[in-house]
Structure formats: structure tokens, C-alpha cells
Design an enzyme around this catalytic site. Structure first.
Site, PDB file in Angstrom:
ATOM      1  N   GLU A 133      29.514   8.589  28.953  1.00 49.56           N
ATOM      2  CA  GLU A 133      29.499   9.389  30.221  1.00 49.56           C
ATOM      3  C   GLU A 133      28.450   9.212  31.086  1.00 49.56           C
ATOM      4  O   GLU A 133      27.545   9.675  30.597  1.00 49.56           O
ATOM      5  CB  GLU A 133      30.030  11.095  29.695  1.00 49.56           C
ATOM      6  CG  GLU A 133      30.934  11.385  29.161  1.00 49.56           C
ATOM      7  CD  GLU A 133      32.181  11.524  29.755  1.00 49.56           C
ATOM      8  OE1 GLU A 133      32.104  11.554  30.839  1.00 49.56           O
ATOM      9  OE2 GLU A 133      33.313  11.210  29.288  1.00 49.56           O
TER      10      GLU A 133
ATOM     11  N   CYS B 102      26.093  15.365  37.492  1.00 48.09           N
ATOM     12  CA  CYS B 102      26.697  14.046  37.828  1.00 48.09           C
ATOM     13  C   CYS B 102      27.773  13.900  38.762  1.00 48.09           C
ATOM     14  O   CYS B 102      28.148  12.819  39.049  1.00 48.09           O
ATOM     15  CB  CYS B 102      27.392  13.272  36.225  1.00 48.09           C
ATOM     16  SG  CYS B 102      28.348  14.842  35.327  1.00 48.09           S
TER      17      CYS B 102
HETATM   18  P1  NAD Z   1      18.928   9.356  30.109  1.00 49.93           P
HETATM   19  O1  NAD Z   1      19.861   8.172  29.965  1.00 49.93           O
HETATM   20  O2  NAD Z   1      17.448   9.210  30.566  1.00 49.93           O
HETATM   21  O3  NAD Z   1      18.815  10.191  28.685  1.00 49.93           O
HETATM   22  C1  NAD Z   1      19.915  10.544  28.077  1.00 49.93           C
HETATM   23  C2  NAD Z   1      19.827  10.490  26.546  1.00 49.93           C
HETATM   24  O4  NAD Z   1      19.604   9.196  25.896  1.00 49.93           O
HETATM   25  C3  NAD Z   1      18.351  11.325  26.183  1.00 49.93           C
HETATM   26  O5  NAD Z   1      18.479  11.960  24.927  1.00 49.93           O
HETATM   27  C4  NAD Z   1      17.617  10.204  25.641  1.00 49.93           C
HETATM   28  O6  NAD Z   1      16.573  10.498  24.697  1.00 49.93           O
HETATM   29  C5  NAD Z   1      18.523   9.162  24.934  1.00 49.93           C
HETATM   30  N1  NAD Z   1      18.232   7.893  25.041  1.00 49.93           N
HETATM   31  C6  NAD Z   1      17.215   7.117  25.827  1.00 49.93           C
HETATM   32  N2  NAD Z   1      17.099   5.828  25.523  1.00 49.93           N
HETATM   33  C7  NAD Z   1      18.131   5.554  24.445  1.00 49.93           C
HETATM   34  C8  NAD Z   1      18.474   4.410  23.736  1.00 49.93           C
HETATM   35  N3  NAD Z   1      18.111   3.358  24.091  1.00 49.93           N
HETATM   36  N4  NAD Z   1      19.548   4.850  22.868  1.00 49.93           N
HETATM   37  C9  NAD Z   1      20.069   5.730  22.740  1.00 49.93           C
HETATM   38  N5  NAD Z   1      19.839   7.047  23.402  1.00 49.93           N
HETATM   39  C10 NAD Z   1      18.753   6.919  24.272  1.00 49.93           C
HETATM   40  O7  NAD Z   1      19.597  10.561  30.983  1.00 49.93           O
HETATM   41  P2  NAD Z   1      18.991  11.895  31.294  1.00 49.93           P
HETATM   42  O8  NAD Z   1      18.003  11.625  32.688  1.00 49.93           O
HETATM   43  O9  NAD Z   1      18.747  12.633  30.394  1.00 49.93           O
HETATM   44  O10 NAD Z   1      20.446  12.421  32.051  1.00 49.93           O
HETATM   45  C11 NAD Z   1      20.397  12.359  33.415  1.00 49.93           C
HETATM   46  C12 NAD Z   1      21.912  11.285  33.719  1.00 49.93           C
HETATM   47  O11 NAD Z   1      22.766  11.686  32.918  1.00 49.93           O
HETATM   48  C13 NAD Z   1      22.320  10.879  35.149  1.00 49.93           C
HETATM   49  O12 NAD Z   1      22.734   9.740  35.162  1.00 49.93           O
HETATM   50  C14 NAD Z   1      23.502  11.883  34.937  1.00 49.93           C
HETATM   51  O13 NAD Z   1      24.551  11.591  36.228  1.00 49.93           O
HETATM   52  C15 NAD Z   1      24.082  11.637  33.615  1.00 49.93           C
HETATM   53  N6  NAD Z   1      25.061  12.550  33.284  1.00 49.93           N
HETATM   54  C16 NAD Z   1      26.447  12.172  33.240  1.00 49.93           C
HETATM   55  C17 NAD Z   1      27.422  13.122  32.806  1.00 49.93           C
HETATM   56  C18 NAD Z   1      28.760  12.978  32.728  1.00 49.93           C
HETATM   57  O14 NAD Z   1      29.717  13.460  31.974  1.00 49.93           O
HETATM   58  N7  NAD Z   1      29.131  11.576  33.172  1.00 49.93           N
HETATM   59  C19 NAD Z   1      26.932  14.423  32.714  1.00 49.93           C
HETATM   60  C20 NAD Z   1      25.535  14.709  33.032  1.00 49.93           C
HETATM   61  C21 NAD Z   1      24.667  13.859  33.042  1.00 49.93           C
END
Ligand code: NAD
Length: 497
Positions: free
Chosen positions: A246, A280
Site C-alpha cells: 500500500e 496517501c
Molecule cells: P516509509 O516507507 O519511510 O516507512 C514505512 C515503514 O517501512 C516504516 O515502519 C519503516 O521503518 C519501514 N521500512 C523502512 N525500510 C524498510 C525496508 N527496507 N524493509 C521493510 N520495512 C522498511 O513510509 P513513511 O514515511 O512511514 O509513510 C509515508 C508513506 O506511506 C507515504 O508515501 C504515504 O503515501 C504512504 N502511505 C500509503 C498508504 C496506503 O494505504 N496506500 C497509507 C498511508 C501511507
């Protein structure tokens, strides 16, 4: 005084370790106040996955009624936890207390919603088929969450996974570890069966370890496209693993000449500015046809100039700060870049000191700027004028993302044309791009994600389907050619082979 860090939640207990990197959440409203100090634990992922695997059979075999009862116990505890959870959301990522309370309360409504839809979404009947379809839990699900809905975007995946018989290991965002702890405490206080829900705290490296773990059968990841891409790469040699992503959005709202402008303005403001533009599904592009462009530009310019961020802990506040100083600096930098590409300032975003403060911004673009393909995650709109409806739809479809899109018009026929041209997982007519329903599918196309691991498709995504066929006891399938061979048992002919 800071809340005490209780450690990883594994096998129904909180456990701390003597080593492991310490990390802190900071209140973005001040950028100075430490909210919570947490610690990674070097072997937490192995232990949590092992715990989830040990609990898996008993949980799976306990049956749906027992699982519903266990989750109803969690649901009954929610009201007692709402204040603490909402305060954690507000202080760790700056969401307004009003929005944070809605998020905290959604834990209970999600449980209700998934219980209500599970039979409907996983029907055993396959009309005309010689058997049933069953939906077997994947096993152990790894659920990795983002900062912007630190509770909801764990919970929305946890509940369907648990109800369908999976055990889970969750990893909250490193920006919101107190939220993670409070979520685990809710299950703990409800006496949830040990090992069925486990939590590991930490940053990206812990997330990477979890998603790549051999003992994890399925992943639901919510976060940025860049991290989602890394997870796809990391699981390339694990084709059995269901990897649900997502990801981000760059969501357009199209306003046609026949739109109800009061409605369009209000919905655009909510779409662009709720959660300080960090949703998002947030509206980041407005594409308007020429006949109403001047009036819409004036009205949005006026509205954007009046809205300012304020203390998120005040229940009257509409919009708080961004989640961190890094988010603020990146957001402002992207808008500066946009200006160098020709984006015209209608209302300039400005950054405040002493916190991750930004004011909302409105920029006029011609549709060629590269930032229109990039998610900025902050309170802004790129305003674009199209010649007519076809041109507007073409511009709206011109995006690598495909999460949510909105059309403002009086015409149902225009809606059907919009739906035909614009590829997105959520189509909104005369409503904001955000404000999704958990009772409908949720997720995106293109760079916004792959499956539909949230909303109504989530129970199915937490399972693998099994064709289940039975014969009446003792009946055998007749096959005349086999009968001939079997009849010849007493007088065999030489085998030609
Ligand atoms: P991010 O990708 O920086 O981090 C998300 C999570 O992934 C964190 O818990 C982080 O620790 C973890 N992570 C980081 N590197 C990883 C790896 N290599 N493997 C596994 N996990 C890892 O995102 P963010 O800044 O926390 O959130 C914002 C983003 O989330 C925006 O792009 C937003 O659009 C998206 N988002 C999407 C939805 C949806 O339903 N489509 C909903 C909410 C947020």
C-alpha cells in the site's frame, strides 16, 4: 515524565534487551521534546516470528467463533485506551487530537466491520462447482506500518489477518514507537492469546529483517513507493510469499464547468489539508476546466491564505505540524524545486521554526513540471487549467500513481467518462479524494501498490484459496477403460511397454 519503554511484545509478554540501538520519538510541534525512548533488540524478529509460528496452529484451529470472541474482548477494551492512544498519536506525529481520537476509536469499528464482512468476503459456495472454496490462513503475517496513521494502518491489516486465522508480527514506524507500545498494551490488557499478536520495535533494518524472514508467509506493507520497491526486491527469491504493498499517491481532483463550486472548494480543502497533507489519498492536484478556472483560483487562493497550522493538542485545531523536521525540510525543498521548473506561487508555503510547521501552499502549474509525478506529503495543491473535460481527464490520468481521484460535476455521464480514463483504486464523485471506506476495496494501481490489502478485500488477501471436494463415502469413480484392464486381471495380456 517519559512513558516507560516496555520492550518488544513477544509471546504475550513485553521483553527488553540489554543491547540494541536506542531511538527516540520527538514531538514535531516543538522539535525539541522527546516523547518516548525505545530500543531495538538484536534477536527480536527471530523470537517474534518463532512465537507467532508456535501459536499459529492453535489459533487457526480454534475456529472463527473463538477468534471473534478474542477480538470482541479487544474491542471492549478500546474505550479505556482511546485517550492514551490518541495522545500518543498527537504527540509523536503531530496529528490533531480530534483526528487522533477518530483514529484510536477506529480500532473498535474495524473489528466490527471485518466481523460483519468476513462471511460475505470469503463465501464457501462456488455455484455449480463440485465442491467448496475454502480460504486457508497464510500462516504468519508480517505487518509493517507508516507514521501517518500509526495505529489505523497496523490495525486495518491486523484485524482481517487475525480473524482469518493468521498470527501476526507487527512493526510500527520508528517515528511512532509509543503508538506501537500502546497498541500492544490494548491486546495485552484484553488477555489476547499469547503469541498470536507480536510486536517488534525499530527502524528500517528491523522492517527489512521481518519482511525477508523465512518464517513469514505474507507481508502487508504500508509506506512509500521507495520502500515498497526495496521490499519487492528483497523478496524476489521468495515467490511463495504474498507481498501486499500500500504505497503513495498523487491524487487529482478534477473540477468541470458545471461543478458545484462551494462543494468543490470545501472538499478540496479537506482533501489537501487534513492530516497536514500527509494522507496517501490527499488531494495534491486540482485540474479545472477553463470556464470556472478564474473563480476557483480566487476562492482557493483566499481559503489557503486563511488556514494556518496550530497546536495539535488543542481540540479546536484544524491542522497541526508535519511529522518531523526532515519531512518539513524535504517538503519545502521540493516546492522550491517546483518553482525553478516554472510553478507559479498563488499562496506560498512557508516553514516555521521551533517545530515542523508549514503553512498551506497553492501553486499554478502547466502540467509539465516533474514534481507532479512525485508525492510531496505536505499541505499543498498544484492548480492546473484544462481546456475541456477530455483534456482535464487526460491530465488527471497522466500520473505514475493511481490511488484516489475525484471529479466535481453535475453529470453522471462525465463520471463514467472519468472512470473510463482515469486509472485509480478509489474514484470519488463530488467528494474529497480522501475519506475512504473500510467496507469497500481500498488500494491503488501503478506506483500506489499492488493488491487490495486494506478495505473489503483484506480478508481474502490474508488467505490462500483451497478447492475442497468430497465424494460420498465408498463410491468410486467409474472409468470404463480402467474397468476393462481390471477385469483382465485373471488373463493378462502382454504389456506392450
Ligand atoms: P516509509 O516507507 O519511510 O516507512 C514505512 C515503514 O517501512 C516504516 O515502519 C519503516 O521503518 C519501514 N521500512 C523502512 N525500510 C524498510 C525496508 N527496507 N524493509 C521493510 N520495512 C522498511 O513510509 P513513511 O514515511 O512511514 O509513510 C509515508 C508513506 O506511506 C507515504 O508515501 C504515504 O503515501 C504512504 N502511505 C500509503 C498508504 C496506503 O494505504 N496506500 C497509507 C498511508 C501511507
Amino acid at each position: 515524565m517519559l512513558d516507560q519503554f516496555r520492550g518488544q511484545y513477544i509471546g504475550g509478554r513485553f521483553t527488553t534487551s540489554s543491547s540494541g540501538e536506542i531511538f527516540r520519538s520527538v514531538n514535531p510541534a516543538t522539535a525539541a521534546d522527546i516523547v518516548f525512548e525505545a530500543q531495538e533488540s538484536p534477536d527480536s524478529v527471530d523470537s517474534a516470528v518463532e512465537s507467532a509460528r508456535s501459536a499459529a496452529r492453535r489459533w487457526r484451529r480454534s475456529g472463527l467463533d473463538a477468534r471473534i470472541a478474542a477480538l470482541r474482548a479487544v474491542q471492549r477494551m478500546v474505550p479505556a485506551h482511546v485517550d492514551a492512544i490518541a495522545e500518543a498519536i498527537c504527540s509523536e506525529m503531530g496529528k490533531t487530537l480530534a483526528e487522533a481520537r477518530i483514529e484510536a476509536n477506529s480500532i473498535g469499528s474495524k473489528i466490527e466491520g471485518v466481523i460483519g464482512q468476513i462471511h460475505h468476503e470469503l463465501p464457501p459456495a462456488a455455484p455449480g462447482a463440485p465442491g467448496q472454496q475454502r480460504f486457508h490462513p497464510m500462516g504468519v503475517m508480517g505487518i509493517v506500518g507508516p507514521f501517518n496513521f500509526p495505529i489505523h494502518l497496523l490495525n486495518t491489516h491486523v484485524i482481517p489477518a487475525l480473524l482469518t486465522g493468521n498470527t501476526v508480527v507487527i512493526k510500527p514506524s520508528e517515528l511512532t514507537p509509543l503508538c506501537g507500545q500502546r497498541y500492544a498494551e490494548l491486546f495485552d490488557d484484553a488477555g489476547f492469546p499469547p503469541g498470536v499478536l507480536n510486536m517488534v520495535q525499530g527502524g528500517g533494518a528491523i522492517g527489512a529483517e521481518l519482511v525477508g524472514h523465512d518464517g513469514v508467509d505474507g507481508i502487508v506493507f504500508t509506506g512509500s513507493y521507495q520502500t515498497g520497491r526495496r521490499i519487492r526486491e528483497a523478496t524476489f527469491d521468495q515467490p511463495h510469499k504474498k507481498v501486499s504493498l500500500e504505497l503513495g499517491g498523487k491524487n487529482p481532483a478534477v473540477v468541470l464547468d458545471d461543478a458545484h463550486l462551494d462543494q468543490a472548494v470545501r472538499e478540496i480543502l479537506l482533501g489537501a489539508l487534513l492530516t497536514t497533507g500527509q494522507r496517501c489519498t490527499g488531494t495534491s492536484r486540482v485540474i479545472v476546466t477553463a470556464g470556472v478556472a478564474a473563480e476557483l483560483r480566487d476562492r482557493l487562493t483566499s481559503a489557503f491564505s486563511k488556514i494556518h497550522p496550530a497546536d495539535p493538542s488543542n481540540s479546536e485545531t484544524f491542522m497541526g505540524p508535519l511529522a518531523s523536521l526532515q519531512s518539513r525540510d524535504r517538503f519545502i525543498h521540493c516546492l522550491e524545486q517546483a518553482k525553478t521548473e516554472g510553478a507559479q506561487v498563488l499562496v506560498e508555503c512557508s516553514a516555521g521554526n521551533d517545530g515542523a510547521w508549514v503553512t498551506p501552499g497553492l501553486y499554478e502549474v502547466d502540467g509539465t513540471e516533474s514534481f507532479l509525478e512525485e508525492e510531496l506529503f505536505g499541505p499543498h495543491v498544484a492548480f492546473e487549467v484544462a481546456t475541456d473535460a477530455d483534456d482535464a481527464f487526460r491530465r488527471a490520468a497522466n500520473t505514475p500513481y493511481g490511488l484516489s481521484a475525484a471529479l466535481f460535476s453535475a453529470s453522471e455521464q462525465a463520471l463514467e467518462d472519468f472512470y473510463d480514463v482515469v486509472r485509480a483504486g478509489v474514484i470519488n464523485f463530488n467528494r474529497s479524494t480522501n475519506g475512504a471506506s473500510g467496507l469497500l476495496p481500498f488500494g491503488g494501481t501503478g506506483m500506489s501498490g499492488n493488491w487490495r490489502a486494506a478495505g473489503s478485500c483484506a480478508p481474502r488477501l490474508s488467505t490462500y484459496p483451497v478447492a475442497f471436494m468430497k465424494a460420498d463415502f465408498g463410491t468410486v469413480t467409474q472409468n470404463p477403460r480402467l474397468e476393462l484392464l481390471l477385469d483382465e486381471v485373471d488373463a493378462p495380456r502382454p504389456n506392450r511397454f
